[in-house]
Write an enzyme that holds these catalytic residues in place. Structure first.
Site, PDB file in Angstrom:
ATOM      1  N   HIS A   1      18.253   1.866 -49.588  1.00  0.00           N
ATOM      2  CA  HIS A   1      17.909   2.447 -48.292  1.00  0.00           C
ATOM      3  C   HIS A   1      16.816   3.508 -48.381  1.00  0.00           C
ATOM      4  CE1 HIS A   1      21.637   0.365 -47.732  1.00  0.00           C
ATOM      5  NE2 HIS A   1      22.285   1.237 -48.499  1.00  0.00           N
TER       6      HIS A   1
ATOM      7  N   ARG B   1      37.335   4.065 -56.893  1.00  0.00           N
ATOM      8  CA  ARG B   1      37.599   4.569 -55.546  1.00  0.00           C
ATOM      9  C   ARG B   1      37.062   3.572 -54.525  1.00  0.00           C
ATOM     10  NH1 ARG B   1      38.549  10.139 -54.898  1.00  0.00           N
ATOM     11  NH2 ARG B   1      37.524  10.064 -52.893  1.00  0.00           N
TER      12      ARG B   1
ATOM     13  N   HIS C   1      24.595  -7.241 -51.984  1.00  0.00           N
ATOM     14  CA  HIS C   1      25.421  -6.078 -51.651  1.00  0.00           C
ATOM     15  C   HIS C   1      26.867  -6.528 -51.542  1.00  0.00           C
ATOM     16  CE1 HIS C   1      22.087  -3.454 -51.201  1.00  0.00           C
ATOM     17  NE2 HIS C   1      21.470  -4.402 -50.520  1.00  0.00           N
TER      18      HIS C   1
ATOM     19  N   SER D   1      29.338  -4.917 -50.098  1.00  0.00           N
ATOM     20  CA  SER D   1      29.789  -4.691 -48.718  1.00  0.00           C
ATOM     21  C   SER D   1      28.738  -5.251 -47.757  1.00  0.00           C
ATOM     22  CB  SER D   1      29.980  -3.190 -48.464  1.00  0.00           C
ATOM     23  OG  SER D   1      28.735  -2.501 -48.577  1.00  0.00           O
TER      24      SER D   1
ATOM     25  N   ALA E   1      22.531   2.623 -53.498  1.00  0.00           N
ATOM     26  CA  ALA E   1      22.003   3.549 -52.481  1.00  0.00           C
ATOM     27  C   ALA E   1      20.475   3.555 -52.434  1.00  0.00           C
ATOM     28  CB  ALA E   1      22.536   4.954 -52.736  1.00  0.00           C
TER      29      ALA E   1
ATOM     30  N   ASN F   1      21.233  -5.410 -57.165  1.00  0.00           N
ATOM     31  CA  ASN F   1      21.953  -4.594 -56.193  1.00  0.00           C
ATOM     32  C   ASN F   1      21.456  -3.167 -56.414  1.00  0.00           C
ATOM     33  OD1 ASN F   1      23.610  -3.042 -54.648  1.00  0.00           O
ATOM     34  ND2 ASN F   1      25.516  -4.085 -55.228  1.00  0.00           N
TER      35      ASN F   1
ATOM     36  N   PRO G   1      22.828   2.833 -58.779  1.00  0.00           N
ATOM     37  CA  PRO G   1      23.694   3.987 -58.981  1.00  0.00           C
ATOM     38  C   PRO G   1      25.119   3.809 -58.446  1.00  0.00           C
ATOM     39  CG  PRO G   1      21.991   4.462 -57.356  1.00  0.00           C
ATOM     40  CD  PRO G   1      21.627   3.169 -58.006  1.00  0.00           C
ATOM     41  N   ASN G   2      26.040   4.281 -59.257  1.00  0.00           N
ATOM     42  CA  ASN G   2      27.478   4.359 -58.943  1.00  0.00           C
ATOM     43  C   ASN G   2      28.210   3.022 -59.028  1.00  0.00           C
ATOM     44  OD1 ASN G   2      27.632   7.214 -58.398  1.00  0.00           O
ATOM     45  ND2 ASN G   2      26.426   6.781 -56.572  1.00  0.00           N
TER      46      ASN G   2
ATOM     47  N   GLU H   1      18.662 -10.105 -53.497  1.00  0.00           N
ATOM     48  CA  GLU H   1      19.359  -8.829 -53.311  1.00  0.00           C
ATOM     49  C   GLU H   1      20.835  -9.116 -53.006  1.00  0.00           C
ATOM     50  OE1 GLU H   1      18.543  -7.259 -49.428  1.00  0.00           O
ATOM     51  OE2 GLU H   1      18.796  -5.194 -50.088  1.00  0.00           O
TER      52      GLU H   1
ATOM     53  N   TYR I   1      34.644  -1.819 -51.539  1.00  0.00           N
ATOM     54  CA  TYR I   1      34.030  -2.502 -52.680  1.00  0.00           C
ATOM     55  C   TYR I   1      35.021  -3.332 -53.498  1.00  0.00           C
ATOM     56  CZ  TYR I   1      30.421   0.910 -51.503  1.00  0.00           C
ATOM     57  OH  TYR I   1      29.496   1.657 -50.831  1.00  0.00           O
TER      58      TYR I   1
ATOM     59  N   ARG J   1      22.414   2.725 -43.640  1.00  0.00           N
ATOM     60  CA  ARG J   1      22.521   1.652 -44.648  1.00  0.00           C
ATOM     61  C   ARG J   1      21.916   0.340 -44.148  1.00  0.00           C
ATOM     62  NH1 ARG J   1      26.065   3.615 -48.746  1.00  0.00           N
ATOM     63  NH2 ARG J   1      27.512   5.118 -47.861  1.00  0.00           N
TER      64      ARG J   1
ATOM     65  N   ARG K   1      27.633  -1.360 -41.468  1.00  0.00           N
ATOM     66  CA  ARG K   1      28.050  -0.012 -41.885  1.00  0.00           C
ATOM     67  C   ARG K   1      27.220   1.044 -41.146  1.00  0.00           C
ATOM     68  NH1 ARG K   1      28.918   0.341 -48.183  1.00  0.00           N
ATOM     69  NH2 ARG K   1      29.725   2.366 -47.479  1.00  0.00           N
TER      70      ARG K   1
ATOM     71  N   ASP L   1       8.102  -1.799 -54.444  1.00  0.00           N
ATOM     72  CA  ASP L   1       6.773  -2.028 -55.029  1.00  0.00           C
ATOM     73  C   ASP L   1       6.879  -2.701 -56.394  1.00  0.00           C
ATOM     74  OD1 ASP L   1       5.502  -0.970 -52.836  1.00  0.00           O
ATOM     75  OD2 ASP L   1       5.094   0.987 -53.745  1.00  0.00           O
TER      76      ASP L   1
HETATM   77  O1  CA2 Z   1      27.608  -2.821 -50.848  1.00  0.00           O
HETATM   78  C1  CA2 Z   1      26.917  -2.574 -51.836  1.00  0.00           C
HETATM   79  O2  CA2 Z   1      26.875  -3.300 -52.839  1.00  0.00           O
HETATM   80  C2  CA2 Z   1      26.115  -1.268 -51.891  1.00  0.00           C
HETATM   81  O3  CA2 Z   1      24.871  -1.559 -52.533  1.00  0.00           O
HETATM   82  C3  CA2 Z   1      26.945  -0.306 -52.720  1.00  0.00           C
HETATM   83  C4  CA2 Z   1      26.357   1.095 -52.799  1.00  0.00           C
HETATM   84  C5  CA2 Z   1      25.987   1.624 -51.410  1.00  0.00           C
HETATM   85  O4  CA2 Z   1      25.307   2.860 -51.533  1.00  0.00           O
HETATM   86  C6  CA2 Z   1      25.121   0.635 -50.631  1.00  0.00           C
HETATM   87  O5  CA2 Z   1      24.868   1.171 -49.335  1.00  0.00           O
HETATM   88  C7  CA2 Z   1      25.805  -0.707 -50.509  1.00  0.00           C
HETATM   89  C8  CA2 Z   1      27.390   2.036 -53.482  1.00  0.00           C
HETATM   90  C9  CA2 Z   1      27.650   1.652 -54.934  1.00  0.00           C
HETATM   91  C10 CA2 Z   1      29.025   1.976 -55.427  1.00  0.00           C
HETATM   92  O6  CA2 Z   1      29.509   3.208 -54.949  1.00  0.00           O
HETATM   93  C11 CA2 Z   1      30.803   3.568 -55.200  1.00  0.00           C
HETATM   94  C12 CA2 Z   1      31.316   4.628 -54.465  1.00  0.00           C
HETATM   95  C13 CA2 Z   1      32.592   5.044 -54.649  1.00  0.00           C
HETATM   96  C14 CA2 Z   1      33.398   4.416 -55.599  1.00  0.00           C
HETATM   97  C15 CA2 Z   1      32.897   3.365 -56.339  1.00  0.00           C
HETATM   98  C16 CA2 Z   1      31.602   2.945 -56.140  1.00  0.00           C
END
Ligand code: CA2
Length: 149
Positions: free
Chosen positions: A79, A17, A99, A101, A76, A73, A9-10, A97, A22, A110, A106, A86
């Site tokens: 965590h 942002r 990531h 970041s 979120a 990857n 997700p995201n 895996e 990232y 996380r 962090r 599974d």
């Molecule tokens: O560091 C990573 O790749 C993460 O998997 C990225 C996730 C985060 O929840 C993990 O803890 C670490 C977040 C994905 C992207 O989220 C964004 C948030 C704001 C703007 C753009 C992407």
């Protein structure tokens, strides 16, 4: 060799942002890096991104018998998701895996990764290059495994 790259997700919002966490590259750049790395290695690759936990579980399950390894990857869901852990255990494919970041530096929430328990390696804090490193690692692992059996 065929690899499946799964993004949670995201990650489709990359570059929009939080560049300090990232980077400035967007999701298209991530896809391009994965495709270029695989092409250079002669690896077939499919890339999926979903914001839905069940869809990620479905993608992992569908990899059985179709792919030699998985780069994931889980974003979120890293965590929180025992379901993704599974599914990785159920298919038993080598998985790495990634990531972008460094989740070990962090927030405390996380620092736990469920999928890591089913992965042969975790790469974090390397930016998008982590995907390239994961592909190269898996490629060499799979080649070595198939040549020794
Ligand atoms: O560091 C990573 O790749 C993460 O998997 C990225 C996730 C985060 O929840 C993990 O803890 C670490 C977040 C994905 C992207 O989220 C964004 C948030 C704001 C703007 C753009 C992407």
């Amino acid at each position: 060799m065929k690899l499946l790259v799964i993004n949670g997700p995201n990650l489709n919002m990359l570059g929009i942002r939080e560049p300090a966490l990232y980077g400035k590259a967007d999701y298209k750049a991530l896809e391009a890096l994965v495709r270029e790395t695989c092409h250079a290695q002669g690896i077939d690759v499919d890339i999926v991104q979903s914001n839905h936990e069940g869809a990620i579980v479905d993608a992992i399950q569908s990899a059985l018998g179709r792919y030699d390894g998985i780069v994931i990857n889980p974003a979120a869901y890293t965590h929180t998701s025992i379901a993704i852990l599974d599914a990785l255990k159920a298919v038993g494919l080598p998985a790495v895996e990634v990531h972008i970041s460094d989740i070990s530096r962090r927030e405390p929430f996380r620092q736990l990764s469920y999928p890591a328990l089913a992965c042969v390696k975790s790469i974090m804090g390397q930016g998008l290059d982590g995907y390239r490193q994961a592909i190269l690692f898996l490629s060499s692992l799979i080649q070595n495994t198939s040549s020794s059996t």
